[in-house]
Design a protein around this motif. Structure first.
Motif, PDB file in Angstrom:
ATOM      1  N   GLU A 159       0.817  -1.223   0.000  1.00 36.17           N
ATOM      2  CA  GLU A 159       0.000   0.000   0.000  1.00 36.17           C
ATOM      3  C   GLU A 159       0.848   1.270   0.000  1.00 36.17           C
ATOM      4  N   ASN A 160       1.981   1.267   0.709  1.00 32.48           N
ATOM      5  CA  ASN A 160       2.736   2.526   0.818  1.00 32.48           C
ATOM      6  C   ASN A 160       4.085   2.514   0.096  1.00 32.48           C
ATOM      7  N   LEU A 161       4.428   1.397  -0.543  1.00 34.76           N
ATOM      8  CA  LEU A 161       5.752   1.285  -1.183  1.00 34.76           C
ATOM      9  C   LEU A 161       6.027   2.441  -2.143  1.00 34.76           C
ATOM     10  N   LYS A 162       5.032   2.728  -2.993  1.00 35.97           N
ATOM     11  CA  LYS A 162       5.277   3.736  -4.034  1.00 35.97           C
ATOM     12  C   LYS A 162       5.467   5.137  -3.453  1.00 35.97           C
ATOM     13  N   GLU A 163       4.775   5.399  -2.362  1.00 35.72           N
ATOM     14  CA  GLU A 163       4.943   6.709  -1.681  1.00 35.72           C
ATOM     15  C   GLU A 163       6.408   6.911  -1.272  1.00 35.72           C
ATOM     16  N   PHE A 164       7.000   5.838  -0.703  1.00 35.94           N
ATOM     17  CA  PHE A 164       8.406   5.935  -0.278  1.00 35.94           C
ATOM     18  C   PHE A 164       9.325   6.049  -1.484  1.00 35.94           C
ATOM     19  N   LEU A 165       9.086   5.194  -2.490  1.00 36.20           N
ATOM     20  CA  LEU A 165      10.003   5.168  -3.632  1.00 36.20           C
ATOM     21  C   LEU A 165       9.928   6.445  -4.465  1.00 36.20           C
ATOM     22  N   ALA A 166       8.825   7.175  -4.322  1.00 32.59           N
ATOM     23  CA  ALA A 166       8.686   8.422  -5.084  1.00 32.59           C
ATOM     24  C   ALA A 166       9.643   9.505  -4.574  1.00 32.59           C
ATOM     25  N   LEU A 167      10.152   9.333  -3.348  1.00 29.21           N
ATOM     26  CA  LEU A 167      11.069  10.350  -2.803  1.00 29.21           C
ATOM     27  C   LEU A 167      12.445  10.190  -3.440  1.00 29.21           C
ATOM     28  N   PRO A 168      13.030  11.263  -3.955  1.00 28.68           N
ATOM     29  CA  PRO A 168      14.352  11.131  -4.566  1.00 28.68           C
ATOM     30  C   PRO A 168      15.426  10.693  -3.568  1.00 28.68           C
ATOM     31  N   GLN A 169      15.191  10.929  -2.273  1.00 27.17           N
ATOM     32  CA  GLN A 169      16.186  10.552  -1.253  1.00 27.17           C
ATOM     33  C   GLN A 169      16.157   9.054  -0.956  1.00 27.17           C
ATOM     34  N   VAL A 170      15.141   8.360  -1.440  1.00 30.50           N
ATOM     35  CA  VAL A 170      15.010   6.931  -1.117  1.00 30.50           C
ATOM     36  C   VAL A 170      15.643   6.090  -2.210  1.00 30.50           C
ATOM     37  N   ILE A 171      16.677   5.364  -1.849  1.00 29.30           N
ATOM     38  CA  ILE A 171      17.349   4.514  -2.849  1.00 29.30           C
ATOM     39  C   ILE A 171      16.559   3.226  -3.063  1.00 29.30           C
ATOM     40  N   ALA A 172      16.027   2.669  -1.978  1.00 22.81           N
ATOM     41  CA  ALA A 172      15.266   1.417  -2.046  1.00 22.81           C
ATOM     42  C   ALA A 172      14.536   1.260  -0.721  1.00 22.81           C
ATOM     43  N   CYS A 173      13.572   0.331  -0.684  1.00 18.35           N
ATOM     44  CA  CYS A 173      12.896   0.022   0.575  1.00 18.35           C
ATOM     45  C   CYS A 173      13.221  -1.411   0.971  1.00 18.35           C
ATOM     46  N   GLY A 174      13.086  -1.703   2.256  1.00 20.02           N
ATOM     47  CA  GLY A 174      13.154  -3.081   2.726  1.00 20.02           C
ATOM     48  C   GLY A 174      11.777  -3.478   3.193  1.00 20.02           C
ATOM     49  N   GLY A 175      11.433  -4.739   3.021  1.00 19.83           N
ATOM     50  CA  GLY A 175      10.106  -5.168   3.474  1.00 19.83           C
ATOM     51  C   GLY A 175      10.022  -6.679   3.552  1.00 19.83           C
ATOM     52  N   SER A 176       9.095  -7.143   4.388  1.00 20.21           N
ATOM     53  CA  SER A 176       9.008  -8.597   4.585  1.00 20.21           C
ATOM     54  C   SER A 176       7.696  -9.183   4.089  1.00 20.21           C
ATOM     55  N   TRP A 177       6.811  -8.331   3.527  1.00 20.77           N
ATOM     56  CA  TRP A 177       5.477  -8.846   3.227  1.00 20.77           C
ATOM     57  C   TRP A 177       5.479  -9.961   2.166  1.00 20.77           C
ATOM     58  N   MET A 178       6.456  -9.958   1.279  1.00 19.14           N
ATOM     59  CA  MET A 178       6.488 -10.995   0.226  1.00 19.14           C
ATOM     60  C   MET A 178       7.169 -12.281   0.694  1.00 19.14           C
ATOM     61  N   VAL A 179       7.766 -12.228   1.891  1.00 18.18           N
ATOM     62  CA  VAL A 179       8.481 -13.406   2.403  1.00 18.18           C
ATOM     63  C   VAL A 179       8.047 -13.691   3.847  1.00 18.18           C
ATOM     64  N   LYS A 180       6.747 -13.557   4.089  1.00 20.24           N
ATOM     65  CA  LYS A 180       6.235 -13.726   5.467  1.00 20.24           C
ATOM     66  C   LYS A 180       6.699 -15.049   6.068  1.00 20.24           C
ATOM     67  N   GLU A 181       6.997 -14.973   7.359  1.00 21.68           N
ATOM     68  CA  GLU A 181       7.464 -16.170   8.062  1.00 21.68           C
ATOM     69  C   GLU A 181       6.570 -17.364   7.847  1.00 21.68           C
ATOM     70  N   SER A 182       5.231 -17.137   7.902  1.00 16.96           N
ATOM     71  CA  SER A 182       4.303 -18.270   7.783  1.00 16.96           C
ATOM     72  C   SER A 182       4.401 -18.897   6.388  1.00 16.96           C
ATOM     73  N   LEU A 183       4.592 -18.076   5.370  1.00 11.23           N
ATOM     74  CA  LEU A 183       4.703 -18.622   3.999  1.00 11.23           C
ATOM     75  C   LEU A 183       5.945 -19.493   3.879  1.00 11.23           C
ATOM     76  N   ILE A 184       7.039 -19.062   4.514  1.00 13.91           N
ATOM     77  CA  ILE A 184       8.279 -19.859   4.438  1.00 13.91           C
ATOM     78  C   ILE A 184       8.099 -21.145   5.239  1.00 13.91           C
ATOM     79  N   ARG A 185       7.543 -20.987   6.443  1.00 18.65           N
ATOM     80  CA  ARG A 185       7.371 -22.151   7.314  1.00 18.65           C
ATOM     81  C   ARG A 185       6.537 -23.227   6.629  1.00 18.65           C
ATOM     82  N   GLU A 186       5.475 -22.764   5.911  1.00 19.86           N
ATOM     83  CA  GLU A 186       4.575 -23.725   5.244  1.00 19.86           C
ATOM     84  C   GLU A 186       5.043 -24.048   3.827  1.00 19.86           C
ATOM     85  N   ARG A 187       6.217 -23.586   3.488  1.00 20.76           N
ATOM     86  CA  ARG A 187       6.843 -23.844   2.179  1.00 20.76           C
ATOM     87  C   ARG A 187       5.925 -23.468   1.010  1.00 20.76           C
TER      88      ARG A 187
END
Ligand code: 3PG
Length: 212
Positions: free
Chosen positions: A164-192
């Protein structure tokens, strides 16, 4: 290597922050991220599997950018580099760690969300800091305010970043990149559920690309 890592992070614009309990999940996870178009991972030292996971990914997926996160001590940093980590991330600003990284010429992104922490990071030559935890500490508004005195610093907001907010952060010229865990949630890894991780990574990579 230093410049190359920074260039790749700046091109990807998003680093998945991973916590995994079993080393055996590392390669299937990395492959899912690569298939999804997000060939990077910050493997956090929040579990005993971290160094082994980095070693496995570095061995099996040489095209992937793999770094170590939640690095709290020089001993962990040493273990991470020995396993093949290409960059280090810590949740806070530690002079000892910054000194270690600068002597070893490895990129480090220290957590910093106050002017004093940023100044300390700058004393060790850092030009990029992890703005953490990004959302609780005021998100975009705070990054803009910090950029007034620290115009040369680039930020990697992490902590509460989402689809929801990724693009807001990336739109800032001072932001080189974001870090995030939503695509690699612990439960998804645990359940393979690696197919779901691939889909989430693909969506995230597309969102990041839209913001250029
Ligand atoms: C980190 O250490 O970088 C964060 O725990 C990641 O934050 P998130 O889970 O809110 O993306």
């Amino acid at each position: 290597m230093y410049e190359e890592v920074i260039k790749r992070i700046g091109a990807l614009r998003l680093i998945p922050v991973v916590k995994l309990e079993r080393e055996e999940d590392a390669v299937p996870l990395a492959e899912a991220l690569c298939r999804g178009g997000l060939p990077a991972a910050e493997i956090t030292f929040r579990t005993d599997a971290a160094a082994g996971a980095i070693r496995r990914i570095a061995g099996a997926c040489p095209g992937m950018l793999v770094g170590a996160g939640t690095v709290l001590s020089c001993a962990q940093a040493e273990e991470a580099l020995e396993a093949g980590a290409q960059f280090l991330v810590s949740p806070g600003t530690s002079g000892r760690l910054l000194d270690f990284a600068s002597k070893r010429r490895v990129p480090i992104f220290p957590g910093a969300c106050t002017p004093s922490e940023i100044m300390e990071a700058m004393e060790y030559g850092c030009e990029i800091v992890k703005f953490f935890p990004a959302v609780p500490y005021g998100g975009v508004k705070t990054i803009k305010a910090l950029s007034a005195p620290f115009s040369q610093i680039r930020f990697m907001p992490t902590g509460g970043v989402s689809e929801e907010n990724l693009k807001e952060f990336l739109a800032l010229p001072q932001v080189i990149a974001c870090g995030g865990s939503w695509m690699v949630k612990e439960s998804l890894i645990r359940e393979r559920r690696f197919d779901e991780i691939e889909d989430l990574a693909r969506r995230a990579a597309e969102l990041a690309k839209e913001e250029g």
